[in-house]
Scaffold this active site. Structure first.
Site, PDB file in Angstrom:
ATOM      1  N   CYS B 266       0.819  -1.209   0.000  1.00 28.85           N
ATOM      2  CA  CYS B 266       0.000   0.000   0.000  1.00 28.85           C
ATOM      3  C   CYS B 266       0.857   1.264   0.000  1.00 28.85           C
ATOM      4  CB  CYS B 266      -0.991  -0.034   1.169  1.00 28.85           C
ATOM      5  SG  CYS B 266      -2.349   1.125   0.942  1.00 28.85           S
ATOM      6  N   HIS B 349      -3.909  -5.442  -0.237  1.00 27.59           N
ATOM      7  CA  HIS B 349      -3.584  -5.901   1.106  1.00 27.59           C
ATOM      8  C   HIS B 349      -3.579  -7.415   1.250  1.00 27.59           C
ATOM      9  CE1 HIS B 349      -3.498  -1.907   2.974  1.00 27.59           C
ATOM     10  NE2 HIS B 349      -4.317  -1.614   1.981  1.00 27.59           N
ATOM     11  N   GLU B 351      -2.437  -8.981   3.549  1.00 33.62           N
ATOM     12  CA  GLU B 351      -2.709  -9.321   4.943  1.00 33.62           C
ATOM     13  C   GLU B 351      -4.207  -9.313   5.230  1.00 33.62           C
ATOM     14  OE1 GLU B 351      -2.077  -6.381   3.919  1.00 33.62           O
ATOM     15  OE2 GLU B 351      -3.012  -4.847   5.143  1.00 33.62           O
TER      16      GLU B 351
END
Lengths: 1081, 376
Positions: B266, B349, B351
């Site tokens: 990001c 993302h 994650e």
């Protein structure tokens, strides 16, 4: 990589008749698939025995076969057509099982046919409980502790090692048929015994109960490159223990955190991969322990399912269409999202509304069946609703049901049931439990108490609590406030009430005002709904699909188009008596409008249908079919006309109120409809035309009824007025039965009178469908019923053309039909039921609207009736359209009803004036016998070629029995009969083996049936008492899969069909081939 | 309590505050994530933004201690259709309204979030204010126009840590570096210096699960300090604001790339983009949601991704790098790698938290890159 070029011809297997657990969602998915394959240039061979499907229309697949979906017939089609591949995943469990059988029998290998979408091993891995459990263990997922039993000994073994309560699930059955819950060993033996019998594999899984756990479903898609997406998550309001088809369900999942949701998502993808579904859509069900979040996998369907249809409608993502394209080699990123046009199909829809699905039940039609919901599905239809909140969607969904509920609450001043009664309605899942939750809250139960009793998640209970609280606010407000538009508090409350989904009817009831007043009040205050788009992406991208729902919000996304337009009102949730046939007509109306350059606007609330596919019409409003909801659309769209005659009784009931509101109704006037429905006006009509109707009268009390019955003489047909589908309709043979009828069906002071008609015994019933432009009349089909009059026409088999009527009778019937159509100035379709007794022709019923048989007649004659009817309504004349020249013939078509008795243990399977069938099939053949035989095969009756036929008939049928017995004797069957009947037949010189009745000793006839010694049962009964005597015989025949006839005429036709089968091979033809037989007849 | 939401262009909606009296402002954006509001609220990347959830029913499952993405709420306000006051979930320890009140962040419901979303899609993300006291729209329009625009704002300073710390498995724990700047790496495994521009805790959880030994440092941590710490690799976190304003950070990253294997997510990816010679541009209304398809060009596989960015990287004409991931919806860059240096980064993302976990493999890919660079 684009599509496969090695495939040219692809066969799609449909789902056959509508049955519980397999509704018209498979016409929706199958039609999408066929269209998708055609779009890619493949030649499509289609098999489906259900004539009321869009997918079997001659214009859709290249070669539609309306033939039975059973192994030998399919094998014949495969050998004839030599398709390169079969796509088995779009025809429900029926299609999947049929494909699997073809694979196992070696037909596919023999003909070099590939299964695309799901291979045989994959289907087995997902469907066999044992293989599935193993597969789940391989990927570290939990399934409830369970065992597979193949006989009662194994059943008892698992009963002793697994903890009660236990769930019993038979392998390879639809919608959990034969499954159930056992709380002790005795239950277990009973339920598992039934399950073993119901399972074609004689295999049941006995499983640790996760009753009361939260239930979720995930709709998954996968392409050949292993790209996987979740289309939709669904959370069931009813926890584990109620079949998902019978649960109120909500999309998306509401009560899971992202982490928990992702865990379920990951598991779904892992399951898809482990089971090995190569391409297409699947459905995975999970149970989650509300106390600690423990997840178990319940099952997965390696095919498009009822839930996928729901997920498609809930998100706008066309699962079936995409599944078909993935099956021929595309990958998700190569396919476009139709809705946004610019983005790709490999994404997960985001929705910005709440979707609620409510199942529709018909327990009232099955006296003896308990209104209890279990793991075996019992609902016959469903409605879906969309709202910005759960509360709004729930109330919209409940008022879509047409069960007299204008939302969650009604009867606001009625006393509440006792606490214990409420608690009982909560504890045992039943079709009205959602209403019991409201009552419980009103009675002061806490959310926690309710959860403890019924395990419905507190989130849902609190949502209902919000509605109940609002209900109190609304009621109280009406008592002490100024109810004029000038009151700003009223405006605020009214808006909030609408946001909570309250209908005008509910508000009117609470405020003791007519519904119209509320409408007027709202309009003056500007409280009107707006229409938001179902766009797959929560408004992130621009969307082009015209698919809308109403809500009370601030934005405006929709403008009425400045062109000629017509609204079609659909049929709402399927129920017995109103199903796919009417949706078929609505779709054709849409096609006709679009072809005529008129904007077609569909309104419907049924997610299973083709009519609610976003590309069937120019605009789709997914809305309840109530006056209020329809008027909102009418006021926005200002249509040039509204079509009410295609969607069955639902839109017809709206015809008069709409007309009064100044809405232009297309076609036959609502007044003509009323003339046919109102008893007195109908009588006048018949007299005016010098026609005959059975002697009749009305009664408002038992005494009156007795007098009427005596005057017109027994037997009589008794029914309450204002009922549909023959509800509570019965043939009564004497005063004792009349007394019984009143005791069972008629309240002390009935609201509506009871209608009493002379019952015409042994009469031939004839159904006629006609099309009229007000001047000319086209007699589309004269269908002769195989069962005699007295059996509801929807449950009766019929043949087109007729096979025993005299030319004179046919001519007279046609003339009478024409006279009626002209007198009523029918513009569009009309259906008339006649009964022929001796030389008299009686008119039983006239319905100036599309009938259940319209699609059948259309398929059987090649004349697209609903399509033409729409053109007529738009102003074309029959002379221009010339249906006469389009008529095809030279073959017979038999329509046979399919009955859901196997779903309702304990219910007698006898046919009568009340309709019970859920669907129908069509058999086509060069002869009546061939067509009848195919209709039986398609309906699941495997007619025997030899063996023992058991004959047992009521006294009225006795004189006709010897002829029938002789037919079976001639076919080489051994005859079995109970003592009295046996004597009668012996007197006629027939050789008969006597058997005991049930109460006469052992082994009796039921023992013989259970032991597989009987290959056909002929058992007729009329009148309550005789029916009761022989009920057990019929039940056991059903349970043990022995073919049976409950009328002598049926037995006669069956004998002829058995004879015909001996004479030759299975002969299959596509519709086009049949149509080419003879240009006109 | 009634509340007014007004955008800089005069678009106004009325709602109701479920957190009491409030005044707030920021860039108004929408996210299409249907789950994960707690992760969104606590994600530092949303600093300076008022977030509209497009899914209408928010708060159903409450809030729990495990799903925090930082130690506090970072959004300027939460805008929803209907907030659930009493949650239902076995992990819930607090209701959403209580949680927001405790963190002093306004929550507004009864907002027509779809109307708002359509407005933002058509006219772009823009500044807005909410108020429970002022009823004059023009006054609020003026207030909105006085707010700084997202473009040109450095928001990292508001969320980045002041000092290095370590991740103890559940939360940050202060560490002290030795006099010479060296760090005692306690866990073993590949040593990673993690730049925290406003990091989401799930990144730390997953890096840890991948077996990294991590030292988390503030943006001001210099290349010399990195050298002194004895790190094997560098991770650049997500974070808020306009990347183009972060000149010092970009300079540091440029230096790091020359010496270390570096990966970014990001904002980290955007800084890397600048560092290798690319630039960033503002997207009309950004990508915020859990359903965007991203194609891994190196494998051809498609993953459904978690997205949260208002700017994207443009590397056209930068010869040293090649795109590895693209967004299939709008073709924007979602990831790149350096042709000669051990550098890879993604815009989206992996994650997740909230969102699908399809991108997890990237942590393994990064680990392999660090190991390879270390000659393992």
């Amino acid at each position: 990589m684009p599509k496969r070029n090695d495939l040219k011809r692809i066969m799609v297997i449909g789902a056959g008749p509508i049955i519980i657990g397999q509704g018209c969602e498979f016409d929706y998915s199958g039609s999408q698939a066929v269209k998708a394959l055609k779009e890619e240039g493949y030649e499509v061979v289609l098999v489906n025995s259900n004539p009321a499907t869009i997918m079997t229309d001659p214009g859709l697949a290249d070669k539609p076969y309306v033939e039975p979906i059973e192994h030998d017939t399919l094998a014949a089609i495969v050998r004839k057509e030599r398709p390169d591949a079969i796509l088995p995943t779009l025809g429900g469990q029926t299609g999947l099982n049929a494909a699997l059988q073809l694979a196992k029998s070696g037909v596919l290998e023999e003909c070099g046919v590939e299964l695309i979408g799901a291979k045989a091993e994959v289907i087995e891995k997902a469907e066999s409980r044992e293989l599935f459990r193993q597969a789940m263990e391989n990927i570290g997922l939990q399934v409830p502790a369970s065992g597979i039993a193949r006989n009662m000994e194994e059943v008892r073994h698992y009963g002793s090692v697994l903890p009660f309560p236990l769930i019993i699930r038979p392998a390879f059955t639809l919608g959990g048929t034969g499954g159930g819950v056992a709380y002790n060993m005795e239950d277990l033996e009973k339920v598992a015994g039934r399950g073993l019998a119901a399972s074609p594999a004689s295999e049941v899984m006995i499983e640790q109960s996760v009753l009361g756990w939260k239930e979720f479903e995930m709709e998954v898609m996968r392409d050949k490159n292993d790209n996987c997406v979740i289309i939709c998550s669904i959370e069931n309001l009813d926890p584990m223990g109620v079949h998902t088809g019978d649960s109120i369900t909500v999309a998306p999942a509401q009560t899971l955190t992202d982490r928990e949701y992702q865990k379920m998502r990951d598991a779904s993808l892992a399951i898809m991969r482990e089971i090995g579904v190569e391409t297409g859509g699947s459905n995975v069900q999970f149970g989650i322990n509300p106390a600690d979040g423990e997840i178990v996998v319940i099952e997965m369907n390696p095919r498009v399912s009822r839930s996928s249809a729901l997920a498609s409608k809930a998100t706008g993502f066309p699962i079936a269409k995409i599944a078909a394209k993935l099956a021929v080699g595309y990958t998700l990123d190569e396919l476009r999202n139709d809705i946004t046009r610019e983005t790709v199909a490999s994404f997960e829809p985001a929705i910005d509304y709440c979707v609620v699905k409510v199942p529709r039940f018909t327990f009232e039609k099955f006296p003896g069946a308990k209104d209890e919901l279990t793991t075996a599905m019992k609902s016959v239809g469903e409605a879906m609703s969309i709202g910005r909140t759960f509360k709004e969607a729930l109330q919209k969904g409940l008022r879509s049901m047409e069960i007299g509920m204008p939302g969650l609450g009604t009867g606001f001043r009625d006393p509440l049931p006792e606490r214990e009664d409420i608690a009982r309605s909560l504890r045992v899942p039943n079709s009205r439990r959602i209403f019991a939750v409201r009552q419980a809250l009103l009675a002061g139960f806490s959310v926690e108490e309710i959860f403890d009793i019924c395990a419905i998640d507190p989130w849902f209970v609190r949502q209902i609590q919000d509605i109940v609280n609002m209900e109190a606010r609304i009621r109280d407000f009406g008592l002490s406030n100024d109810m004029t538009p000038a009151n700003p508090e009223l405006a605020e409350l009214l808006r909030k009430a609408k946001e909570y989904g309250f209908s005008d009817r509910q508000l009117g009831e609470m405020w003791k005002r007519p519904e119209d007043d509320i409408r007027r009040l709202r309009r003056e205050m500007g409280i009107m709904p707006t229409y938001y788009l179902v766009d797959t992406c929560a408004a992130e991208f621009e969307a082009y699909t015209p698919y809308f729902y109403s809500t009370y919000e601030t934005g405006r996304e929709l403008e009425a188009a400045d062109r000629k337009k017509v609204i079609i009102l659909g049929g709402g949730p399927n129920r017995i008596g109103q199903g796919i046939e009417f949706d078929y007509c609505c779709c054709h109306a849409s096609f006709a409008l679009r072809d005529a350059g008129i904007q077609a606007i569909m309104v419907n609330s049924n997610p299973e249908t083709v009519s609610t596919d976003y590309d069937t019409s120019d605009r789709l409003y997914f809305e309840p079919l109530t006056f209020e909801d329809v008027m909102h659309i009418v006021e926005l769209e200002k249509p040039d006309g509204v079509i009410v005659q295609f969607g069955g009784q639902t839109p017809l009931n709206l015809a008069i109120p709409l007309m009064r509101a100044g809405v232009p109704i297309l076609g036959t006037s609502p007044d003509a409809i009323d003339r046919a429905e109102d008893r007195e006006r109908f009588q006048a009509l018949i007299q005016k035309l010098h026609l005959l109707q059975p002697a009749n009268g009305i009664a408002t009390s038992f005494e009156e009824a007795r007098a009427v019955a005596e005057q017109i003489s027994y037997p009589v047909v008794v029914r309450p007025s204002y009922v549909l589908g023959g509800r509570a309709m019965a043939v009564v043979y004497d005063e004792a039965e009349l007394t019984e009828y009143f005791a069972q069906h008629v309240p002390e002071n009935p609201e509506h009178p009871i209608l009493i008609d002379k019952f015409l015994e042994q009469a031939i019933e004839v159904d006629v469908d006609a099309l009229s432009d007000g001047t000319d009349v086209y007699i589309a089909g004269i269908m002769e019923h195989i069962e005699e009059a007295g059996i509801h026409s929807g449950d009766s088999a019929c043949v087109l053309p007729s096979f025993s009527l005299s030319y004179d009778h046919v001519a007279k019937i046609a003339m009478q039909a024409e006279a009626l159509a002209r007198e009523l100035r029918v513009v569009g379709l009309m259906n008339i039921q006649f009964a022929i007794k001796g030389d008299d022709i009686f008119i039983l019923e006239v319905n100036p609207r599309a009938s259940r048989t319209a699609p059948f007649v259309a398929k059987a004659t090649g004349v697209p009736l609903p399509y033409l009817a729409t053109q007529v309504m738009l102003g074309k004349t029959l002379e221009e359209l010339d249906p006469w020249s389009r008529r095809r013939g030279g073959f017979y078509c038999v329509k046979e009803a399919v009955l859901p008795f196997n779903r309702f243990p304990g219910v007698d399977i006898i046919l009568g004036p009340e309709m019970h069938s859920t669907g129908e099939v069509m058999g086509m053949g060069a002869t009546f016998e061939d067509a009848f035989l195919k209709s039986q095969l398609a309906a699941g009756q495997r007619l025997p070629q030899r063996g023992k036929v058991f004959l047992s008939v009521n006294d009225r049928d006795k004189p006709l029995l010897p002829d029938v017995a002789r037919m079976y004797d001639a076919l080489g069957f051994e005859l079995l009969a109970t003592t009295g009947t046996a004597r009668l037949l012996r007197e006629q010189g027939l050789k008969v083996q006597p058997v005991f009745k049930v109460y006469e000793g052992r082994p009796n006839i039921v023992d013989l049936i259970k032991n597989g010694e009987v290959s056909l049962v002929v058992n007729t009964a009329s009148g309550k008492r005789t029916a009761h005597d022989s009920k057990e015989i019929r039940r056991s025949a059903l349970t043990y899969g022995v073919p049976y006839c409950t009328t002598l005429s049926g037995a006669r036709a069956t004998a002829r069909a058995i004879g015909a089968r001996r004479d030759g091979d299975i002969h299959v033809e596509s519709l086009q081939e049949y149509y080419a037989r003879e240009a006109t007849k | 309590m009634k509340a007014l939401l007004v955008l800089e262009d005069g678009f106004a909606l009325e709602g109701r505050s479920f957190t009491g009296a409030c005044e707030s402002g920021g860039e108004v954006i929408f996210t299409t994530a249907m789950t994960g509001y707690q992760e969104v609220l606590t994600d530092p990347s949303y600093t300076g933004q008022m977030v509209c959830m497009t899914y209408p029913l928010i708060g159903n499952y409450g809030v729990n201690p495990e799903d925090m993405e930082s130690d506090r709420v970072h959004v300027s306000a939460l805008l929803v259709k209907e907030c659930c006051k009493t949650p239902s979930n076995w992990r819930a320890t607090e209701s959403l309204p209580d949680f927001l009140v405790r963190h002093g962040v306004p929550g507004i419901e009864d907002i027509d979030t779809r109307a708002l979303t359509r407005h933002l899609r058509l006219h772009g993300a823009m500044r807005g204010v909410i108020s429970t006291s002022v009823r004059d729209v023009q006054e609020l329009v003026a207030r909105a126009n006085r707010l700084p625009t997202m473009e040109g704002q450095n928001l990292v300073t508001r969320v980045a840590p002041a000092a290095p710390y370590r991740w103890n498995g559940t939360r940050p724990e202060p560490v002290t570096l030795a006099e010479d700047g060296s760090y005692v790496w306690p866990e073993g495994g590949s040593r990673l210096v993690v730049y925290d521009y406003g990091i989401k805790w799930n990144i730390l959880r997953l890096l840890r699960a991948e077996g990294f030994d991590m030292l988390v440092v503030p943006p001001s941590f210099t290349i010399e300090q990195v050298r002194a710490s004895g790190a094997h690799g560098i991770f650049l976190s997500n974070g808020p604001g306009d990347p183009a304003t972060l000149h010092d950070e970009i300079a540091t990253v440029r230096a790091l790339v020359r010496e270390y294997p570096v990966t970014g997510i990001c904002l980290g990816h955007q800084l890397l983009g600048h560092a290798v010679g690319g630039h960033t541009r503002k997207l009309k209304f950004g990508h915020h949601g859990c359903n965007h398809p991203v194609k891994d060009l190196t494998t051809g596989r498609i993953e459904i991704s978690s997205q949260n960015h208002g700017f994207c990287v443009v590397i056209d004409g930068v010869d040293d790098v090649q795109a590895t991931h693209i967004n299939l919806n709008d073709g924007t860059l979602e990831g790149f790698m350096h042709k000669t240096r051990p550098v890879l980064s993604v815009q989206y993302h992996p994650e997740a938290a909230a969102g699908p976990e399809d991108g997890r493999y990237l942590f393994g890919r990064f680990h392999a890159m660090v190991r390879a660079a270390a000659g393992e």
